[in-house]
Design an enzyme around this catalytic site. Sequence first.
Site, PDB file in Angstrom:
ATOM      1  N   GLU A 155       3.739 -13.282   5.082  1.00  0.00           N
ATOM      2  CA  GLU A 155       4.307 -14.273   6.005  1.00  0.00           C
ATOM      3  C   GLU A 155       5.398 -13.729   6.923  1.00  0.00           C
ATOM      4  O   GLU A 155       6.395 -14.414   7.164  1.00  0.00           O
ATOM      5  CB  GLU A 155       4.846 -15.470   5.200  1.00  0.00           C
ATOM      6  CG  GLU A 155       3.758 -16.140   4.398  1.00  0.00           C
ATOM      7  CD  GLU A 155       4.256 -17.254   3.489  1.00  0.00           C
ATOM      8  OE1 GLU A 155       3.552 -18.254   3.386  1.00  0.00           O
ATOM      9  OE2 GLU A 155       5.338 -17.118   2.876  1.00  0.00           O
TER      10      GLU A 155
HETATM   11  C1  TNX Z   1       3.479 -18.922  -0.201  1.00  0.00           C
HETATM   12  S1  TNX Z   1       1.916 -16.767  -1.226  1.00  0.00           S
HETATM   13  C2  TNX Z   1       4.393 -17.897  -0.344  1.00  0.00           C
HETATM   14  C3  TNX Z   1       5.714 -18.186  -0.906  1.00  0.00           C
HETATM   15  C4  TNX Z   1       5.890 -19.648  -1.205  1.00  0.00           C
HETATM   16  C5  TNX Z   1       4.634 -20.208  -1.788  1.00  0.00           C
HETATM   17  C6  TNX Z   1       4.745 -21.648  -2.179  1.00  0.00           C
HETATM   18  C7  TNX Z   1       3.065 -15.962  -0.687  1.00  0.00           C
HETATM   19  C8  TNX Z   1       2.887 -14.536  -0.810  1.00  0.00           C
HETATM   20  N1  TNX Z   1       4.119 -16.574  -0.142  1.00  0.00           N
HETATM   21  O1  TNX Z   1       6.707 -17.708  -0.055  1.00  0.00           O
HETATM   22  O2  TNX Z   1       6.945 -19.764  -2.098  1.00  0.00           O
HETATM   23  O3  TNX Z   1       3.585 -20.074  -0.861  1.00  0.00           O
HETATM   24  O4  TNX Z   1       3.580 -22.100  -2.783  1.00  0.00           O
END
Ligand code: TNX
Length: 607
Positions: free
Chosen positions: A378
């Site tokens: 992300e």
């Molecule tokens: C996605 S999956 C994220 C996290 C969040 C989570 C909440 C991923 C690698 N990153 O930053 O906490 O979803 O479900």
Amino acid sequence: MPPVPTAPEPLDPSSVAAGERPAGHPDLPVREPAAAELARTATRSAEDALAPPPGDLPVAPATTAGGAAPAARVRLGDVVPAPERVAPVAGADFVLTPDTVIRVSPDDDARAAAGQLADLLRPATGYPLPVGDDTRAGTGGDIVLALVDSADLGPEGYRLDVTSDGVRVEAATGAGLFFGVQTLRQLLPAAVESPTPAAERWVLPGGSITDRPRFPYRGAMLDVARHFFGVPDVLRVIDHLARYKLNHLHLHLTDDQGWRIAVDSWPRLAEVGGAGEVGGGPGGHYSRDDYRRIVAYAAERHVTVVPEIDLPGHTHAALTAYGELAPEGVAPPPYTGTEVGFSYVDPTSERTYEFVADVLGEIAALTPGPWLHIGGDEAFKVRPEAYAAFVERAQRIVAATGRTVVGWHQIAPAAHSGGRVLQWWGTDGEDRVTADAVRRGARLVLSPANHAYLDMKYAPDTPIGHDWAGLIDVRRAYDWDPGTHVAGVPADAVLGVEAPLWTESVTSRAEVEFMLFPRLPAIAELGWSPRATHDWAGFRGRLAGHGPRWAAAGVAFHRSPEIPWPTEPPASAAPQAAIPTQPEPPAPAAVPRQPGPEEASAPAPPA
Ligand code: TNX
């Protein structure tokens, strides 16, 4: 350089790769403690405040003499995760007595496993269970743990034989003996989990088990960044992993809301970056000694710690400590909300790479295991070319520490580096870029968000958790195959499975346990058991017997309607009554999104 947002912008869904869903969105529930269900397990809330000594479960009301629940008889095949081979023998049950001794082959690994077995059995049985080297002839009435030269058991397998004369556990390694001990523990009545002596007949069902894991990597992740969890909580999570033969604990140590590990060369990371969390609580961080203690405790239980420093995104907390790392060169105020994807360290600055090398170097020096996790998820504000170049450089920095790099599957487009591991968290099992990376040599740890994310709600009325990847009750956690889950990724490229627990809405040990149980054992079974044993009807039946074990151990769990839990005994006969009942009607509706960084100088009120 992309412009730095003054606030986390609403995510453009088209900017998110197929199979991924942006997270941390306004579906977060009100920060009520996990009201209805948890309130019912809160008989132990007072004890919760007490740090348990390592290895001990906190004091829970015991099944006491005269109050013993009519325990269902444990059968040899009732083990979770399901063993590779089970051969019951009628009439060969063994009964533990006050005279039982534990004997070992004369080496330290066997003595260690025997000591752990004795520690597990003494509180509930009240028996002395002395441990000694196996010098006597015969096995009458004893438990023997023996290291043997047996290639077919592999590095983690074991063999367990129960006859009316005695119990024998054999393995080629200390890990194998330890896992055999966990099986032995599950073959005793549920009251064995009681921290105080229980009135029980300590029968083990007769027969033999031969067992080895399907995958070498079986793990869970705890996000200690969104909410901080102290060392005793982490040790207790390690105990839970060990029960179910999970052998990796991934610690998500850094994120926008907190930096949780002391770094000598950049001291403000923990001192400044660690002093907060989601909702405005105090946060915290692990000293180097705290971290060493976690690593050592895990190692004794054959659990490898996988530390994650999330880069280049999810770095807002680091930027609050060192503004020089921020693209605009200025430290922002702390962030206590739950948005994702807005922060990043400046990938064009050499100072950033000094930071990455210093931090990863220190973490590697503290971590005996082979893995360093660099996150990589992300980083929505970093352009793809700059992102790939950053990841490639970070991979080289990890290689220079002698460790193997792990990253969320977003790092797939970066060039291959020796042995690298991608952690899959997609929701549709389809991603060409990941399949390509696997063809170039990457291996995969499977954490599909719609099956393995333990921060998803069980049901619409689950009082904490998200639902962006769907609702995940036990069957959904269980019914998938890591070996075939991602298109174009063959089973031999799958290193294993991991169940991540993100903690935006999870604030206490009881809430952690409530989200782990009963789903963690489902993921553990996918990692350990041969595919041929996969069977929902059988699994739910076996899992049912674990409810009373968790209850006896004071573990809060979700009483999933999918599982035929044993009927609770009448209240008068069950003073512990620690099993939660079904949730009440839904908790109040969701809360609006938390403030962005620029709004957060006045932290959001703690819930
Ligand atoms: C996605 S999956 C994220 C996290 C969040 C989570 C909440 C991923 C690698 N990153 O930053 O906490 O979803 O479900």
